[in-house]
Design a protein around this motif. Sequence first.
Motif, PDB file in Angstrom:
ATOM      1  N   ALA B 171       0.870  -1.188   0.000  1.00 17.93           N
ATOM      2  CA  ALA B 171       0.000   0.000   0.000  1.00 17.93           C
ATOM      3  C   ALA B 171       0.893   1.220   0.000  1.00 17.93           C
ATOM      4  CB  ALA B 171      -0.910  -0.002   1.225  1.00 17.93           C
ATOM      5  N   GLY B 172       0.703   2.091  -0.975  1.00 18.57           N
ATOM      6  CA  GLY B 172       1.512   3.301  -1.038  1.00 18.57           C
ATOM      7  C   GLY B 172       2.639   3.175  -2.033  1.00 18.57           C
ATOM      8  N   ALA B 173       3.419   4.236  -2.117  1.00 16.15           N
ATOM      9  CA  ALA B 173       4.453   4.365  -3.130  1.00 16.15           C
ATOM     10  C   ALA B 173       5.786   3.842  -2.634  1.00 16.15           C
ATOM     11  CB  ALA B 173       4.606   5.832  -3.518  1.00 16.15           C
ATOM     12  N   VAL B 174       6.614   3.374  -3.539  1.00 20.76           N
ATOM     13  CA  VAL B 174       8.023   3.096  -3.234  1.00 20.76           C
ATOM     14  C   VAL B 174       8.895   3.770  -4.284  1.00 20.76           C
ATOM     15  CG1 VAL B 174       7.707   0.942  -1.961  1.00 20.76           C
ATOM     16  CG2 VAL B 174       7.953   0.881  -4.459  1.00 20.76           C
ATOM     17  N   GLY B 175      10.050   4.240  -3.871  1.00 21.30           N
ATOM     18  CA  GLY B 175      11.029   4.784  -4.812  1.00 21.30           C
ATOM     19  C   GLY B 175      10.855   6.246  -5.146  1.00 21.30           C
ATOM     20  N   ARG B 203       3.689  10.714   1.833  1.00 19.02           N
ATOM     21  CA  ARG B 203       2.308  10.536   2.304  1.00 19.02           C
ATOM     22  C   ARG B 203       2.028   9.050   2.494  1.00 19.02           C
ATOM     23  NH1 ARG B 203      -0.385  15.410   1.907  1.00 19.02           N
ATOM     24  NH2 ARG B 203      -2.261  14.308   2.562  1.00 19.02           N
ATOM     25  N   PRO B 204       2.447   8.488   3.614  1.00 15.76           N
ATOM     26  CA  PRO B 204       2.175   7.067   3.847  1.00 15.76           C
ATOM     27  C   PRO B 204       0.670   6.814   3.935  1.00 15.76           C
ATOM     28  CG  PRO B 204       3.670   7.965   5.521  1.00 15.76           C
ATOM     29  CD  PRO B 204       3.129   9.125   4.744  1.00 15.76           C
ATOM     30  N   PRO B 205       0.236   5.652   3.508  1.00 14.77           N
ATOM     31  CA  PRO B 205      -1.191   5.306   3.554  1.00 14.77           C
ATOM     32  C   PRO B 205      -1.553   4.839   4.966  1.00 14.77           C
ATOM     33  CG  PRO B 205       0.043   3.492   2.608  1.00 14.77           C
ATOM     34  CD  PRO B 205       1.045   4.569   2.914  1.00 14.77           C
ATOM     35  N   LEU B 206      -1.692   5.811   5.890  1.00 13.11           N
ATOM     36  CA  LEU B 206      -1.814   5.452   7.308  1.00 13.11           C
ATOM     37  C   LEU B 206      -3.057   4.605   7.596  1.00 13.11           C
ATOM     38  CD1 LEU B 206      -0.702   8.861   8.875  1.00 13.11           C
ATOM     39  CD2 LEU B 206       0.684   6.812   8.490  1.00 13.11           C
ATOM     40  N   ASP B 207      -4.166   4.903   6.909  1.00  9.99           N
ATOM     41  CA  ASP B 207      -5.387   4.146   7.184  1.00  9.99           C
ATOM     42  C   ASP B 207      -5.266   2.684   6.760  1.00  9.99           C
ATOM     43  OD1 ASP B 207      -6.489   6.466   8.123  1.00  9.99           O
ATOM     44  OD2 ASP B 207      -7.611   6.906   6.291  1.00  9.99           O
ATOM     45  N   GLU B 278      11.925   5.812   2.758  1.00 12.61           N
ATOM     46  CA  GLU B 278      11.355   7.110   3.124  1.00 12.61           C
ATOM     47  C   GLU B 278      10.009   7.440   2.515  1.00 12.61           C
ATOM     48  OE1 GLU B 278      14.339  10.228   2.814  1.00 12.61           O
ATOM     49  OE2 GLU B 278      14.791   9.755   4.874  1.00 12.61           O
ATOM     50  N   ASP B 279       9.486   6.568   1.623  1.00 15.18           N
ATOM     51  CA  ASP B 279       8.095   6.792   1.216  1.00 15.18           C
ATOM     52  C   ASP B 279       7.148   6.287   2.299  1.00 15.18           C
ATOM     53  OD1 ASP B 279       8.394   7.644  -1.708  1.00 15.18           O
ATOM     54  OD2 ASP B 279       9.559   5.799  -1.639  1.00 15.18           O
ATOM     55  N   HIS B 280       7.656   5.345   3.100  1.00 16.20           N
ATOM     56  CA  HIS B 280       6.854   4.756   4.174  1.00 16.20           C
ATOM     57  C   HIS B 280       5.570   4.113   3.667  1.00 16.20           C
ATOM     58  CE1 HIS B 280       9.692   6.287   7.049  1.00 16.20           C
ATOM     59  NE2 HIS B 280       9.624   7.456   6.456  1.00 16.20           N
ATOM     60  N   ALA B 281       5.724   3.396   2.538  1.00 16.25           N
ATOM     61  CA  ALA B 281       4.643   2.506   2.124  1.00 16.25           C
ATOM     62  C   ALA B 281       4.488   1.423   3.192  1.00 16.25           C
ATOM     63  CB  ALA B 281       4.992   1.869   0.782  1.00 16.25           C
ATOM     64  N   LEU B 282       3.346   0.744   3.183  1.00 16.35           N
ATOM     65  CA  LEU B 282       3.160  -0.409   4.061  1.00 16.35           C
ATOM     66  C   LEU B 282       3.195  -1.671   3.208  1.00 16.35           C
ATOM     67  CD1 LEU B 282       0.283   0.839   6.395  1.00 16.35           C
ATOM     68  CD2 LEU B 282       2.753   0.897   6.793  1.00 16.35           C
ATOM     69  N   PHE B 296      -4.174  -1.778  -0.898  1.00 18.24           N
ATOM     70  CA  PHE B 296      -3.152  -2.805  -1.105  1.00 18.24           C
ATOM     71  C   PHE B 296      -3.277  -3.447  -2.486  1.00 18.24           C
ATOM     72  CE2 PHE B 296      -2.869  -2.655   3.529  1.00 18.24           C
ATOM     73  CZ  PHE B 296      -1.501  -2.793   3.728  1.00 18.24           C
ATOM     74  N   VAL B 297      -2.119  -3.674  -3.124  1.00 21.42           N
ATOM     75  CA  VAL B 297      -2.068  -4.434  -4.379  1.00 21.42           C
ATOM     76  C   VAL B 297      -1.046  -5.554  -4.220  1.00 21.42           C
ATOM     77  CG1 VAL B 297      -2.761  -2.532  -5.887  1.00 21.42           C
ATOM     78  CG2 VAL B 297      -0.348  -2.837  -5.317  1.00 21.42           C
ATOM     79  N   ARG B 298      -1.342  -6.688  -4.818  1.00 23.85           N
ATOM     80  CA  ARG B 298      -0.462  -7.841  -4.732  1.00 23.85           C
ATOM     81  C   ARG B 298       0.855  -7.555  -5.451  1.00 23.85           C
ATOM     82  NH1 ARG B 298       1.609 -11.520  -7.498  1.00 23.85           N
ATOM     83  NH2 ARG B 298       1.918 -13.679  -6.819  1.00 23.85           N
ATOM     84  N   ILE B 299       1.992  -7.865  -4.800  1.00 19.29           N
ATOM     85  CA  ILE B 299       3.286  -7.704  -5.482  1.00 19.29           C
ATOM     86  C   ILE B 299       4.112  -8.991  -5.449  1.00 19.29           C
ATOM     87  CG2 ILE B 299       3.471  -5.209  -5.067  1.00 19.29           C
ATOM     88  CD1 ILE B 299       5.594  -5.955  -2.856  1.00 19.29           C
ATOM     89  N   GLY B 300       3.647 -10.011  -4.749  1.00 15.35           N
ATOM     90  CA  GLY B 300       4.450 -11.234  -4.720  1.00 15.35           C
ATOM     91  C   GLY B 300       3.859 -12.246  -3.774  1.00 15.35           C
ATOM     92  N   GLU B 301       4.689 -13.248  -3.421  1.00 16.83           N
ATOM     93  CA  GLU B 301       4.179 -14.299  -2.548  1.00 16.83           C
ATOM     94  C   GLU B 301       5.242 -14.749  -1.565  1.00 16.83           C
ATOM     95  OE1 GLU B 301       4.615 -17.425  -6.204  1.00 16.83           O
ATOM     96  OE2 GLU B 301       3.399 -18.097  -4.482  1.00 16.83           O
TER      97      GLU B 301
END
Lengths: 328, 328
Positions: B171-175, B203-207, B278-282, B296-301
């Motif tokens: 959830a949220g941005a990276v990079g 802007r981390p996705p705090l919720d 530092e993007d503070h994605a979750l 949230f989006v799936r990125i792996g397993e």
Amino acid sequence: VPDERTTATSGLAHVGEAGLLRRLLPLLPTGPFAVLGPGDDAAVVTAPDGRVVATTDLLVEGSDFRRDWSTGADVGWKAAVQNLADVAAMGAVPTGLLLALGAPVDLPLAWVEDLARGLAQACAEAGTGVVGGDLSAAPVVFVSVTALGDLQGRAPVRRDGARPGDVVALAGAVGRSAAGLDLLRAGRADLSAALVQAHRRPRPPLDAGPAAALAGASAMLDVSDGLGTDLGRLAAASGVHVDVDAWWEDARAAELEATAEGLGEPALARRWVRGGGEDHALVACFPPGTALPEPFVRIGEVLPVRTGRPPVTTNGDQPVTGGWDHFG
Amino acid sequence: VPDERTTATSGLAHVGEAGLLRRLLPLLPTGPFAVLGPGDDAAVVTAPDGRVVATTDLLVEGSDFRRDWSTGADVGWKAAVQNLADVAAMGAVPTGLLLALGAPVDLPLAWVEDLARGLAQACAEAGTGVVGGDLSAAPVVFVSVTALGDLQGRAPVRRDGARPGDVVALAGAVGRSAAGLDLLRAGRADLSAALVQAHRRPRPPLDAGPAAALAGASAMLDVSDGLGTDLGRLAAASGVHVDVDAWWEDARAAELEATAEGLGEPALARRWVRGGGEDHALVACFPPGTALPEPFVRIGEVLPVRTGRPPVTTNGDQPVTGGWDHFG
């Protein structure tokens, strides 16, 4: 990554952040209130009372300590107790500390390990531990500790509850840390090892905080910037006047007087007692007739505000001033 | 004592510690959970759950920010959100922040007021406030924030609960923060105002944190040192292997690729996404079949550990490394 060649004199750059954590964490027990200690995004600490007391106090090299006058363990001890005293001054018991540490990359690993040991000692004596923290490189050492506490069902003892007629009472020492610091400044640590130790390792009467709350204290705070300054804060917050008539009842005053004379400045003794901070004594007000809990001793009384009278006096008329300003 | 001549460009020495507090406190609301805010020895914050989540994160000038690249408000915002993201990553909601600020005596008052405003903005968006703090003089600016949070009756979502078969979701941005920082370093902020802003005001996705906990997340952490590094921590703590097969699903990746090309180093885009913090994605793991909560989006397993395979891979075999060490 630390390797076989890592020694106590290696700088932090040699062990790296993860290596430093691996060295520090075993030195820092988490205490009985930690549900989840260091190693995750955040700690979890029990808050049995449904409220949590929280306070943060900083120590910065150069402003608040010198590495040639205090060991790492002294700084760790002091960083812990100055926060623990704040928790006690609300009438609470400590439940966990968090440590934010800034340190130069060439700081010896041994210094930081020593800091952790001092912090752990103070926590152990207070029945708590270190539940989390953070590290960063910085041009000087600084230690920011946050302490959490539990009120055990009691109301917090604020600084604004003193009422005319209350007794003002003191638990713990005042002026001894300031005296020790002046000895170090003068290069005369030989005059009193006990006072130098009082500067390096202040011992606030932490149990006196909850005891005062149980006894019905109307107001309380810890003396961190000098008795005159801190009583002034209590007086201002409560809208009262405080008169101190027994600065010198403590037998330890004789030691301060002898030390001031040894430095050739007898007037220093009075300045230490009235303006010296960092002993983290607790000063509290109690309704008239309260049996003072140990180790509180009466030092004065709360009076109504009277126009033209300074907020804190001694023996009814002499103003009391002095104290510490970080940016002054 | 501040007087009529105090202006926004006055240094902190001019206003003093008490004057600085008088300027800052009105800028810092305490939020809905504060029973007792700043001004006493300690704050009191409600802990409805009977436990309190607590985390501390530092920002140090020179190591973590530069005053010519970030305003005071940017630093205040970032100091808040990096801690708020840690609270969210446990599945908790924030209940209060404490601020420890070190600052040079000649730092302009306006810079510190700006910091307070940035901190307050981030707190307001997260539904919390500043309940206490401390100030000290220091050779550089540093901000140590402690955030408290409430689990609302849920178990904390730790980093050690991932199990083979779980879905890994982001959830949220990276990079984006790392890209913005590289633009500032290269003097090419003109290439993407949005990425520079992502560095200054993540802007981390705090919720998403409490939402993940409610959805049954088995493990979660916030991406503070790079997705590769932080997934490695999750994998090590959980005793699992993580394979990421969808780094590039996010439409914003195209913006990173274009920016990297603009800098003449196309390979940077991949490095930002995999190693940028530092993007503070979750990033969270969910048992198979869980309907992923937004955003949230799936990125792996999650896979079993296999000897000889690095802890985090992409597409089953390529190792993923990189990340940030404060003392390295």
